[in-house]
Design a protein around this motif. Structure first.
Motif, short mmCIF file in Angstrom:
data_model
loop_
_atom_site.label_atom_id
_atom_site.label_comp_id
_atom_site.label_asym_id
_atom_site.label_seq_id
_atom_site.Cartn_x
_atom_site.Cartn_y
_atom_site.Cartn_z
N LYS A 60 24.35 -8.48 18.81
CA LYS A 60 24.31 -9.19 19.91
C LYS A 60 22.94 -9.91 19.89
CE LYS A 60 27.76 -7.68 23.05
NZ LYS A 60 28.00 -7.13 24.55
N PRO A 61 21.89 -9.11 19.83
CA PRO A 61 20.34 -9.84 20.02
C PRO A 61 20.18 -10.61 18.70
CG PRO A 61 20.37 -7.37 19.97
CD PRO A 61 21.63 -7.76 20.28
N ARG A 62 20.85 -9.98 17.72
CA ARG A 62 20.60 -10.35 16.08
C ARG A 62 21.16 -12.00 16.16
NH1 ARG A 62 20.42 -4.87 13.78
NH2 ARG A 62 18.09 -4.27 14.01
N LEU A 63 22.60 -11.99 16.54
CA LEU A 63 23.32 -13.05 16.96
C LEU A 63 22.40 -14.24 17.76
CD1 LEU A 63 26.86 -12.30 17.25
CD2 LEU A 63 26.15 -13.73 15.45
N ARG A 64 21.91 -13.91 18.66
CA ARG A 64 21.14 -14.71 19.56
C ARG A 64 20.03 -15.46 19.17
NH1 ARG A 64 22.53 -10.46 23.94
NH2 ARG A 64 24.13 -11.61 25.12
N MET A 65 19.23 -14.44 18.29
CA MET A 65 18.30 -14.79 17.67
C MET A 65 18.33 -15.78 16.51
SD MET A 65 14.85 -14.83 17.98
CE MET A 65 15.08 -13.43 19.21
N ALA A 66 19.39 -15.70 15.91
CA ALA A 66 19.92 -16.73 14.75
C ALA A 66 20.23 -18.01 15.39
CB ALA A 66 21.23 -16.08 13.93
N SER A 67 20.80 -17.98 16.68
CA SER A 67 21.13 -19.06 17.40
C SER A 67 19.83 -19.66 17.77
CB SER A 67 22.36 -18.98 18.40
OG SER A 67 23.29 -18.23 18.08
N LEU A 68 18.93 -19.02 18.24
CA LEU A 68 17.45 -19.51 18.64
C LEU A 68 16.69 -20.14 17.55
CD1 LEU A 68 16.35 -16.49 20.87
CD2 LEU A 68 17.17 -18.70 21.68
N TYR A 69 16.81 -19.56 16.68
CA TYR A 69 16.10 -20.31 15.48
C TYR A 69 16.81 -21.47 14.94
CZ TYR A 69 12.14 -17.27 15.02
OH TYR A 69 11.15 -16.52 15.50
N TYR A 70 18.12 -21.64 15.16
CA TYR A 70 18.95 -22.89 14.73
C TYR A 70 18.45 -24.06 15.71
CZ TYR A 70 22.52 -26.37 14.23
OH TYR A 70 23.07 -27.48 13.95
N CYS A 71 18.55 -23.78 16.77
CA CYS A 71 18.01 -24.63 17.97
C CYS A 71 16.54 -25.12 17.66
CB CYS A 71 18.51 -24.02 19.00
SG CYS A 71 20.23 -24.05 19.42
N ALA A 72 15.60 -24.16 17.60
CA ALA A 72 14.32 -24.26 17.49
C ALA A 72 14.07 -25.34 16.14
CB ALA A 72 13.33 -23.16 17.53
N ASN A 73 14.65 -24.88 15.09
CA ASN A 73 14.34 -25.44 13.77
C ASN A 73 14.98 -27.00 14.12
OD1 ASN A 73 13.09 -23.71 12.00
ND2 ASN A 73 14.96 -22.69 12.15
#
Length: 176
Positions: A60-73
C-alpha cells in the motif's frame, strides 16, 4: 495533497481532508483500492500459499509513493515526507514507501513537537492525536503533500528574523 484510500477506514480520508484544510492545501482523491487488489491478484497468480502479511501491508505505501511521484513529476514538484525524529530514530517507515521522499521537513521534531505544531497550525484534534500513534491512511495522505515554493514555514527564520519561504525552509535538529 493527495488523499489515497486503499481499502481504508473512511475516517482516515475525512481526517486527511481536515488536516489539509487546516494547512490551506488543495486535495485530490485517488482511490488505490482497485489497483491494489489487481496488483496483489496478479502477484499471487499461481500461488496457493497465504501471502506474507508484511508483503501485503507494505504494498500500500509503495503504491501511494508511486502515485505521489507521478503527480509530483507531472507538476515539476517534490514529495515531502512527514517522518518525525521519534520514527526516524527507531527506523519506522516503509522502504520505498512512506520513507521514499525528496524532503523530510519535520524529521527533527519529536512526536510531542509534531502534536504541538499541529495544534499551532489548527489541525483538528481528531487528526493529530492519531498522527504519531499509528500509521493510518490519513498519515499517508499527509505524506502526499507536494512541496510548494510559495509556502512559508513560520518555524524557520533567516538571520534577520524573517520567516523563510519555499520548499527548502526546514527545521534542523537541535544539537546537544
Amino acid at each position: 495533497g493527495l488523499i489515497m484510500p486503499c481499502d481504508s477506514n473512511p475516517l482516515d480520508a475525512e481526517h486527511a481532508v481536515l488536516a489539509a484544510e487546516a494547512c490551506g492545501l488543495e486535495t485530490k482523491v485517488v482511490d488505490l483500492s482497485g489497483p491494489h487488489r489487481s496488483l496483489l491478484a496478479e502477484l499471487r497468480r499461481g500461488s496457493e500459499s497465504q501471502p506474507a502479511r508484511l508483503a501485503v501491508a507494505n504494498l500500500k505505501p509503495r503504491l501511494r509513493m508511486a502515485s505521489l511521484y507521478y503527480c509530483a513529476n507531472e507538476r515539476n514538484l517534490m514529495v515531502l515526507g512527514t517522518g518525525n525524529r521519534s520514527e526516524w530514530y527507531v527506523g519506522y517507515s516503509t522502504k520505498y514507501g512512506d520513507g521514499g521522499v525528496d524532503l523530510q521537513p519535520i524529521i527533527g521534531l519529536t512526536k510531542t513537537q509534531v502534536r504541538q505544531l499541529a495544534r499551532h497550525m489548527g489541525v483538528p484534534e481528531e487528526d493529530f492525536n492519531s498522527y504519531a500513534t499509528h500509521r493510518g491512511d490519513h498519515l499517508t495522505a499527509q505524506r502526499a503533500t507536494l512541496a510548494n515554493p510559495k509556502l512559508f514555514n513560520e518555524m524557520v527564520r533567516d538571520e534577520n528574523g524573517e520567516v523563510k519561504q519555499g520548499s527548502l525552509a526546514r527545521i534542523e535538529p537541535e544539537l546537544r
